[in-house]
Design a protein around this motif. Structure first.
Motif, PDB file in Angstrom:
ATOM      1  N   SER A  66      74.470 179.211 -47.957  1.00  0.00           N
ATOM      2  CA  SER A  66      75.479 180.254 -48.182  1.00  0.00           C
ATOM      3  C   SER A  66      76.829 179.697 -47.772  1.00  0.00           C
ATOM      4  CB  SER A  66      75.149 181.525 -47.393  1.00  0.00           C
ATOM      5  OG  SER A  66      75.154 181.275 -46.014  1.00  0.00           O
ATOM      6  N   PRO A  67      77.917 180.178 -48.367  1.00  0.00           N
ATOM      7  CA  PRO A  67      79.234 179.609 -48.064  1.00  0.00           C
ATOM      8  C   PRO A  67      79.578 179.629 -46.577  1.00  0.00           C
ATOM      9  CG  PRO A  67      79.362 180.977 -50.026  1.00  0.00           C
ATOM     10  CD  PRO A  67      77.986 181.177 -49.462  1.00  0.00           C
ATOM     11  N   GLN A  68      79.116 180.652 -45.857  1.00  0.00           N
ATOM     12  CA  GLN A  68      79.438 180.748 -44.436  1.00  0.00           C
ATOM     13  C   GLN A  68      78.591 179.800 -43.579  1.00  0.00           C
ATOM     14  OE1 GLN A  68      82.041 182.521 -43.865  1.00  0.00           O
ATOM     15  NE2 GLN A  68      82.152 182.423 -41.627  1.00  0.00           N
ATOM     16  N   GLY A  69      77.695 179.058 -44.236  1.00  0.00           N
ATOM     17  CA  GLY A  69      76.856 178.091 -43.525  1.00  0.00           C
ATOM     18  C   GLY A  69      77.279 176.657 -43.713  1.00  0.00           C
ATOM     19  N   LYS A  70      78.413 176.417 -44.354  1.00  0.00           N
ATOM     20  CA  LYS A  70      78.878 175.053 -44.612  1.00  0.00           C
ATOM     21  C   LYS A  70      79.322 174.408 -43.299  1.00  0.00           C
ATOM     22  CE  LYS A  70      82.104 172.387 -47.494  1.00  0.00           C
ATOM     23  NZ  LYS A  70      83.125 172.461 -48.561  1.00  0.00           N
ATOM     24  N   GLY A  71      78.718 173.285 -42.966  1.00  0.00           N
ATOM     25  CA  GLY A  71      78.983 172.671 -41.678  1.00  0.00           C
ATOM     26  C   GLY A  71      79.803 171.406 -41.700  1.00  0.00           C
ATOM     27  N   PHE A  72      80.024 170.821 -42.904  1.00  0.00           N
ATOM     28  CA  PHE A  72      80.728 169.552 -42.985  1.00  0.00           C
ATOM     29  C   PHE A  72      81.624 169.532 -44.219  1.00  0.00           C
ATOM     30  CE2 PHE A  72      76.461 168.816 -41.309  1.00  0.00           C
ATOM     31  CZ  PHE A  72      76.727 168.223 -40.092  1.00  0.00           C
ATOM     32  N   PRO A  73      82.788 168.923 -44.134  1.00  0.00           N
ATOM     33  CA  PRO A  73      83.551 168.653 -45.367  1.00  0.00           C
ATOM     34  C   PRO A  73      82.723 167.745 -46.277  1.00  0.00           C
ATOM     35  CG  PRO A  73      84.878 168.241 -43.394  1.00  0.00           C
ATOM     36  CD  PRO A  73      83.470 168.425 -42.923  1.00  0.00           C
ATOM     37  N   GLY A  74      82.795 168.005 -47.566  1.00  0.00           N
ATOM     38  CA  GLY A  74      82.077 167.155 -48.507  1.00  0.00           C
ATOM     39  C   GLY A  74      80.584 167.387 -48.535  1.00  0.00           C
ATOM     40  N   GLN A  75      80.130 168.527 -48.041  1.00  0.00           N
ATOM     41  CA  GLN A  75      78.703 168.853 -48.064  1.00  0.00           C
ATOM     42  C   GLN A  75      78.371 169.549 -49.379  1.00  0.00           C
ATOM     43  OE1 GLN A  75      77.548 171.599 -44.972  1.00  0.00           O
ATOM     44  NE2 GLN A  75      75.475 170.801 -44.870  1.00  0.00           N
ATOM     45  N   PHE A  76      77.166 169.281 -49.928  1.00  0.00           N
ATOM     46  CA  PHE A  76      76.827 169.923 -51.193  1.00  0.00           C
ATOM     47  C   PHE A  76      76.184 171.282 -50.955  1.00  0.00           C
ATOM     48  CE2 PHE A  76      73.044 167.249 -50.435  1.00  0.00           C
ATOM     49  CZ  PHE A  76      72.001 168.115 -50.720  1.00  0.00           C
ATOM     50  N   SER A  77      76.353 172.142 -51.961  1.00  0.00           N
ATOM     51  CA  SER A  77      75.960 173.540 -51.836  1.00  0.00           C
ATOM     52  C   SER A  77      74.706 173.849 -52.632  1.00  0.00           C
ATOM     53  CB  SER A  77      77.095 174.453 -52.305  1.00  0.00           C
ATOM     54  OG  SER A  77      76.683 175.808 -52.211  1.00  0.00           O
ATOM     55  N   LEU A  78      73.967 174.859 -52.113  1.00  0.00           N
ATOM     56  CA  LEU A  78      72.769 175.365 -52.787  1.00  0.00           C
ATOM     57  C   LEU A  78      72.871 176.870 -53.029  1.00  0.00           C
ATOM     58  CD1 LEU A  78      70.202 173.602 -50.395  1.00  0.00           C
ATOM     59  CD2 LEU A  78      71.014 172.735 -52.595  1.00  0.00           C
ATOM     60  N   HIS A  79      74.063 177.449 -52.902  1.00  0.00           N
ATOM     61  CA  HIS A  79      74.157 178.893 -52.811  1.00  0.00           C
ATOM     62  C   HIS A  79      74.359 179.602 -54.143  1.00  0.00           C
ATOM     63  CE1 HIS A  79      78.619 178.469 -52.938  1.00  0.00           C
ATOM     64  NE2 HIS A  79      78.590 179.707 -53.381  1.00  0.00           N
ATOM     65  N   SER A  80      74.456 178.851 -55.245  1.00  0.00           N
ATOM     66  CA  SER A  80      74.699 179.490 -56.538  1.00  0.00           C
ATOM     67  C   SER A  80      74.043 178.666 -57.647  1.00  0.00           C
ATOM     68  CB  SER A  80      76.209 179.595 -56.794  1.00  0.00           C
ATOM     69  OG  SER A  80      76.477 179.918 -58.140  1.00  0.00           O
ATOM     70  N   ASP A  81      73.682 179.361 -58.735  1.00  0.00           N
ATOM     71  CA  ASP A  81      73.095 178.660 -59.878  1.00  0.00           C
ATOM     72  C   ASP A  81      74.076 177.703 -60.547  1.00  0.00           C
ATOM     73  OD1 ASP A  81      70.794 180.041 -59.360  1.00  0.00           O
ATOM     74  OD2 ASP A  81      70.791 181.209 -61.221  1.00  0.00           O
ATOM     75  N   GLU A  82      75.359 177.834 -60.256  1.00  0.00           N
ATOM     76  CA  GLU A  82      76.322 176.913 -60.865  1.00  0.00           C
ATOM     77  C   GLU A  82      76.084 175.473 -60.420  1.00  0.00           C
ATOM     78  OE1 GLU A  82      80.481 176.778 -58.997  1.00  0.00           O
ATOM     79  OE2 GLU A  82      79.681 178.667 -58.174  1.00  0.00           O
ATOM     80  N   TYR A  83      75.333 175.283 -59.348  1.00  0.00           N
ATOM     81  CA  TYR A  83      75.080 173.933 -58.843  1.00  0.00           C
ATOM     82  C   TYR A  83      73.816 173.308 -59.430  1.00  0.00           C
ATOM     83  CZ  TYR A  83      78.593 175.437 -55.526  1.00  0.00           C
ATOM     84  OH  TYR A  83      79.757 175.903 -54.975  1.00  0.00           O
TER      85      TYR A  83
END
Length: 374
Positions: A66-83
């Motif tokens: 989830s966006p509020q769980g991002k812990g590092f700059p340049g980290q990849f996301s799993l929070h949306s189907d757009e990825y």
């Protein structure tokens, strides 16, 4: 090949049916090399492509659920189907090498830097900051946020199944959100999500159950679920090894495929009792009596050291820093060139070793975390 190292090359099939090519896995390591919007970068894809051939499996860096769980700059996301397209590209890249691809799934909780969060204040079990320099006071999660985060772990798992990965590793280690709920330091709640040990276990176990439920519902092929944990905390109050044994007992009743014991040094012993030198991963292996395979990690660099770990009874070894320095670690064993395995870096090595720019700068500036010859 020196036949002494044959045990390192023995395949292992996990409970779910995923077959590991051998006993050597790539440990999850943050790359800081994705795009600002959470998409994977070409540099990351190339980095994994260079290191995938021949390994038992690749466990990628952690992706945030989830966006509020991002812990590092340049980290990849799993929070949306757009990825999904980028994730599918990564899965195909690793699996084209004949190697199973596992993604670590995670929420950073109070460890997330406020400047990269949609809401500038990080979340945690309670409003207790971490005991380190420049830590920030988090906001205690509401019941609604807790439940939506559990759902987010399930949705991230669904996306990874759709992308063609072979598994997920739930990140319950290294001081991140799942560990925060388990920890008496970070979790001072008085509701059903905190207090005694049983209540502090509820959040991480609920996520495990949600992920496993998602796999049963969505995956029509073998798909692994692992769990990574840190065996102790140095803080007072903090997670004791006896606490962790209770967590391990609970995890062993779930349909997990492995446990990954996160330590900086496999042989390092207890953080809380310096007189206890026994490896925590070995003790956990003995505790669960073969119910789940255990992955050992931490300062394992040479084939001889990896073999010594297997000789303790643990079945799997993850290499982190060593695969940064030596992508051909396994192939050099197979061709009898183990004496040529690199144990350090040169500042001329970036292109040859396919290390993305941001990751390279971190390595260069990280003191002796990775040794340099110049």
């Amino acid at each position: 090949m020196n036949p002494r190292y044959q045990p390192l090359l023995t395949p292992l099939t996990l409970r779910c049916g995923v077959k590991l090519n051998n006993r050597i896995l790539m440990a999850p390591m943050t790359t800081w090399s994705g795009q600002d919007d959470g998409q994977l970068s070409d540099g990351e894809i190339a980095y994994y492509q260079r290191r995938s051939p021949g390994l038992g499996a690749v466990i990628t860096a952690c992706g945030y659920v989830s966006p509020q769980g991002k812990g590092f700059p340049g980290q990849f996301s799993l929070h949306s189907d757009e990825y999904l397209p980028g994730l599918t590209h990564l899965a195909n890249t690793i699996r084209q090498a004949g190697t199973p691809a596992i993604v670590q799934i995670y929420h950073g909780g109070r460890m997330c830097p406020p400047n990269i969060l949609p809401d500038a204040q990080p979340l945690s079990a309670s409003n207790i900051p971490a005991e380190h320099t420049n830590s920030h006071i988090p906001r205690a999660m509401t019941e609604t946020e807790i439940l939506s985060t559990i759902t987010a772990f399930g949705e991230a798992t669904r996306r990874l199944i759709q992308s063609g990965f072979d598994g997920v590793e739930i990140h319950g280690a290294n001081g991140y959100l799942l560990q925060q709920f388990f920890s008496p330091h970070a979790n001072r709640r008085s509701d059903s999500w905190g207090g005694n040990l049983e209540k502090r276990l509820l959040f991480p176990l609920s996520i495990v159950d949600e992920v496993i439920k998602t796999v049963r519902r969505q995956a029509n092929f073998p798909f692994a679920v692992g769990y990574r944990l840190s065996p102790e905390e140095i803080e007072t109050p903090g997670i004791t090894f006896e606490d962790t044994l209770q967590l391990v007992d609970a995890l062993a009743t779930r349909d997990l495929d492995y446990l990954h014991i996160s330590t900086m040094n496999f042989w390092g012993g207890s953080l809380r009792d310096l007189g206890d030198k026994r490896p925590r991963a070995q003790l956990i292996h003995e505790r669960i009596a073969g119910k789940l395979p255990i992955i050992a990690v931490g300062s394992i660099c040479t084939p001889e050291q990896a073999l010594q770990v297997l000789e303790t009874g643990l079945p799997l070894v993850a290499l982190g820093r060593e695969l940064l320095m030596e992508p051909d670690w396994l192939s050099k064993i197979q061709t009898g060139q183990e004496d040529q395995i690199r144990l350090n870096l040169s500042k001329q090595d970036q292109q040859k070793l396919v290390l993305p720019d941001n990751l390279w700068q971190i390595l260069v500036n990280a003191g002796n975390w990775v040794p340099f010859t110049d």
